[in-house]
Design a protein around this motif. Structure first.
Motif, PDB file in Angstrom:
ATOM      1  N   UNK A  65       0.845  -1.191   0.000  1.00 38.52           N
ATOM      2  CA  UNK A  65       0.000   0.000   0.000  1.00 38.52           C
ATOM      3  C   UNK A  65       0.882   1.243   0.000  1.00 38.52           C
ATOM      4  N   UNK A  66       0.427   2.243  -0.722  1.00 45.19           N
ATOM      5  CA  UNK A  66       1.055   3.555  -0.685  1.00 45.19           C
ATOM      6  C   UNK A  66      -0.073   4.558  -0.515  1.00 45.19           C
ATOM      7  N   UNK A  67       0.003   5.324   0.559  1.00 45.60           N
ATOM      8  CA  UNK A  67      -0.997   6.359   0.800  1.00 45.60           C
ATOM      9  C   UNK A  67      -0.303   7.714   0.718  1.00 45.60           C
ATOM     10  N   UNK A  68      -0.575   8.432  -0.367  1.00 42.85           N
ATOM     11  CA  UNK A  68      -0.036   9.777  -0.524  1.00 42.85           C
ATOM     12  C   UNK A  68      -0.878  10.696   0.352  1.00 42.85           C
ATOM     13  N   UNK A  69      -0.219  11.379   1.292  1.00 40.19           N
ATOM     14  CA  UNK A  69      -0.939  12.266   2.199  1.00 40.19           C
ATOM     15  C   UNK A  69      -0.867  13.725   1.762  1.00 40.19           C
ATOM     16  N   UNK A  70       0.101  14.013   0.912  1.00 39.38           N
ATOM     17  CA  UNK A  70       0.266  15.382   0.421  1.00 39.38           C
ATOM     18  C   UNK A  70       1.119  15.328  -0.839  1.00 39.38           C
ATOM     19  N   UNK A  71       0.757  16.094  -1.849  1.00 37.36           N
ATOM     20  CA  UNK A  71       1.579  16.168  -3.065  1.00 37.36           C
ATOM     21  C   UNK A  71       1.276  17.469  -3.795  1.00 37.36           C
ATOM     22  N   UNK A  72       2.339  18.138  -4.213  1.00 35.89           N
ATOM     23  CA  UNK A  72       2.218  19.379  -4.979  1.00 35.89           C
ATOM     24  C   UNK A  72       3.182  19.297  -6.150  1.00 35.89           C
ATOM     25  N   UNK A  73       2.767  19.877  -7.263  1.00 39.95           N
ATOM     26  CA  UNK A  73       3.598  19.869  -8.469  1.00 39.95           C
ATOM     27  C   UNK A  73       3.909  21.301  -8.876  1.00 39.95           C
TER      28      UNK A  73
END
Length: 125
Positions: A65-73
């Motif tokens: 499992x991979x849970x992205x909790x925050x991501x900005x580009x």
């Protein structure tokens, strides 16, 4: 594609990459990794494309499992930089792995689309 649309597209690609790792969709993963990609892991270990793919194929690394909790580009001419945080779960060399990471990924625009060219991760406490 405008900057906002490019950011959204690359963020979706970045999350799809994690799903492909969990689901062992190695053809999809192989197609979005640049031939010269470098993965710099939180333990200082550096891998190339062949090593990343082979570790998943062989079962040395099994992502559950991979849970992205925050991501900005952020878009730059020919590049997109993604800064993110996530919780990565899996099995590495037969041992359970559950780690919170802060990571930076760099995507480059190539003839065949956006490819991951660099990834660096740090452990979060």
């Amino acid at each position: 594609m405008d900057e906002s649309a490019t950011e959204k597209f690359v963020l979706k690609l970045h999350e799809a990459k994690f799903r492909w790792m969990v689901n062992k969709r190695l053809d999809s993963l192989n197609n979005m990794l640049d031939e010269r990609v470098q993965y710099v892991h939180s333990n200082g270990w550096i891998q190339n494309k062949k090593e990343v793919i082979e570790d998943i194929r062989s079962g040395k690394l099994t992502m559950t499992n991979v849970k992205v909790t925050e991501a900005k580009a952020r878009v730059y001419k020919g590049f997109v930089i993604v800064n993110g945080k996530g919780i990565f779960s899996g099995i590495m060399d037969g041992k359970p792995l559950d780690i919170s990471l802060l990571y930076t990924e760099v995507y480059a625009k190539r003839q065949n689309g956006w490819l991951l060219v660099s990834r660096h991760a740090n452990k979060l406490q």
